[in-house]
Scaffold this active site. Sequence first.
Site, mmCIF file in Angstrom:
data_model
loop_
_atom_site.group_PDB
_atom_site.id
_atom_site.type_symbol
_atom_site.label_atom_id
_atom_site.label_comp_id
_atom_site.label_asym_id
_atom_site.label_seq_id
_atom_site.Cartn_x
_atom_site.Cartn_y
_atom_site.Cartn_z
ATOM 1 N N TYR A 9 -57.932 52.511 83.388
ATOM 2 C CA TYR A 9 -58.731 51.777 82.400
ATOM 3 C C TYR A 9 -60.227 52.004 82.601
ATOM 4 C CZ TYR A 9 -54.124 49.736 82.544
ATOM 5 O OH TYR A 9 -52.772 49.584 82.561
ATOM 6 N N TYR A 29 -47.266 42.267 78.060
ATOM 7 C CA TYR A 29 -47.682 43.598 78.481
ATOM 8 C C TYR A 29 -46.437 44.364 78.920
ATOM 9 C CZ TYR A 29 -49.576 47.473 81.091
ATOM 10 O OH TYR A 29 -49.850 48.737 81.539
ATOM 11 N N ASP A 60 -38.055 42.751 80.417
ATOM 12 C CA ASP A 60 -38.924 43.612 81.216
ATOM 13 C C ASP A 60 -39.268 42.834 82.484
ATOM 14 O OD1 ASP A 60 -40.983 44.930 82.421
ATOM 15 O OD2 ASP A 60 -42.108 45.346 80.581
ATOM 16 N N LYS A 102 -42.338 48.541 89.690
ATOM 17 C CA LYS A 102 -43.308 47.963 90.625
ATOM 18 C C LYS A 102 -42.757 47.751 92.051
ATOM 19 C CE LYS A 102 -46.992 46.456 87.744
ATOM 20 N NZ LYS A 102 -46.869 46.302 86.289
HETATM 21 C C1 LIG Z 1 -46.785 47.281 85.148
HETATM 22 C C2 LIG Z 1 -45.864 46.923 84.058
HETATM 23 C C3 LIG Z 1 -45.319 47.905 83.221
HETATM 24 C C4 LIG Z 1 -45.680 49.370 83.315
HETATM 25 O O1 LIG Z 1 -45.288 49.939 84.520
HETATM 26 P P1 LIG Z 1 -46.001 51.303 85.010
HETATM 27 O O2 LIG Z 1 -45.256 51.672 86.241
HETATM 28 O O3 LIG Z 1 -47.437 50.934 85.255
HETATM 29 O O4 LIG Z 1 -45.868 52.288 83.921
HETATM 30 C C5 LIG Z 1 -44.426 47.496 82.243
HETATM 31 N N1 LIG Z 1 -44.084 46.204 82.098
HETATM 32 C C6 LIG Z 1 -44.581 45.233 82.898
HETATM 33 C C7 LIG Z 1 -44.134 43.821 82.707
HETATM 34 C C8 LIG Z 1 -45.502 45.552 83.892
HETATM 35 O O5 LIG Z 1 -46.022 44.591 84.659
#
Ligand SMILES: *Cc1c(COP(=O)(O)O)cnc(C)c1O
Length: 434
Positions: free
Chosen positions: A22, A154, A255, A284
């Site tokens: 960013y 997000y 997610d 993550k």
């Molecule tokens: C960080 C994140 C993503 C994206 O993951 P990357 O490994 O950075 O591509 C997608 N969804 C959520 C909820 C996240 O916190």
Amino acid sequence: MPEPLTPGALLALDRQHVWHPYGPMPGKAAPLLVESASGVRLRLAEPVEGRDELVDGMSSWWSAVHGYNHPVLNDAARGQLERMSHVMFGGLTHEPAVRLAKRLVDITPEPLQHVFLADSGSVSVEVAVKMCLQYWRSLGKPRKQRLLTWRGGYHGDTWQPMSVCDPDGGMHELWQGVLPRQIFADAPPAGFDAAPDEAYAAHLRELIGRHAEELAAVIVEPVVQGAGGMSFHSPGYLRVLREACDEHGVLLVFDEIATGFGRTGALFAADHAGVAPDVMCLGKALTGGYLTLAATLCTTAVADGISRGALPVLAHGPTFMGNPLAAAVADASIGLLLSQDWEQEVKRIETGLRDGLAPAAGIAGVREVRVLGAIGVVQLDHEVDMAATTRAAVREGVWLRPFRDLIYTMPPYITGDEDVARICAAVCAAAREG
Ligand SMILES: *Cc1c(COP(=O)(O)O)cnc(C)c1O
């Protein structure tokens, strides 16, 4: 060995050539140069604000749940490295990927039985979306190709994930009109413990019902919206989504890239609600922050639907799919997590964060202090001054990365009580500089 570069030379080259997340090119603010990391501490190549070591309050963006340089994860990486760091996954398979997939199936909600291993969270969301659209296409319903989410979310920075990030005020606002147009419900009412709001539940049901013909899936971050604003909501809304999706023939995607592996106090945030999605994304903390790896899990119904279509395959196959090194470390990281009383550790940190962040409520310009599991958030009533707040935290010996109006922490689970207190003191110091 290449010639050593001084910290000054490295930072000059970094500024000249290297994009940061960013950021503009060249970068505006100089990043801190990290030489090594161990336990919960980042060691800097040269002192900043008199500190050559910082307690990490960020777990490297939610991922390093066991801290750095952990002997168990190091052994897993080293052991796998001696066998092979990578082989292609087309036509070949290997023990680390198989073991990891089995483990993920075992620990996630029961209906999730099949695992696609991708290389980053954003890609795992792309795969989830592709699964859902292709499922409906296979079933002869190609019109079902839009997504519904709630505001404040997000889901990553590639194309489909960007289209379900909060469309207003977020960093992807620039792309309105270019991205696929998805359907947005209002943001869920705040508060993990708040009783579900009936009017809001009705709003969710109404939107899903109204758009059912064109909806492939509902995708949300369960319980905690992370990079979209660090807000918490009642698990009750996940049950509402599950019921409405079942009633109207829409798939449900959770997610859990940020919330997975214990961060909110449950192993997966979906467990707070006792709800199983049709598709789940993990990333993550999956490898304990060692390597990039993500997973998309789906039910047998979704897999069967896709595999019976006109194109009876899931047409996705990243070059580094199932990377053995990452898979071996992920399996070891989950094993390490489950071998200890992680619930107790997360609770201990939660208590430390509640105690340590309470004084922030009295600081001028602080709108709200909230804590859930090993997540502590201080929300201001204005945008943070990123440089000033970061510097204030570094002065306290702590690494934080505030954004928007938020100063927050999600420390590694191994963070001791004294270090949790220190992180809280730094969050408060940053809020005073805010
Ligand atoms: C960080 C994140 C993503 C994206 O993951 P990357 O490994 O950075 O591509 C997608 N969804 C959520 C909820 C996240 O916190």
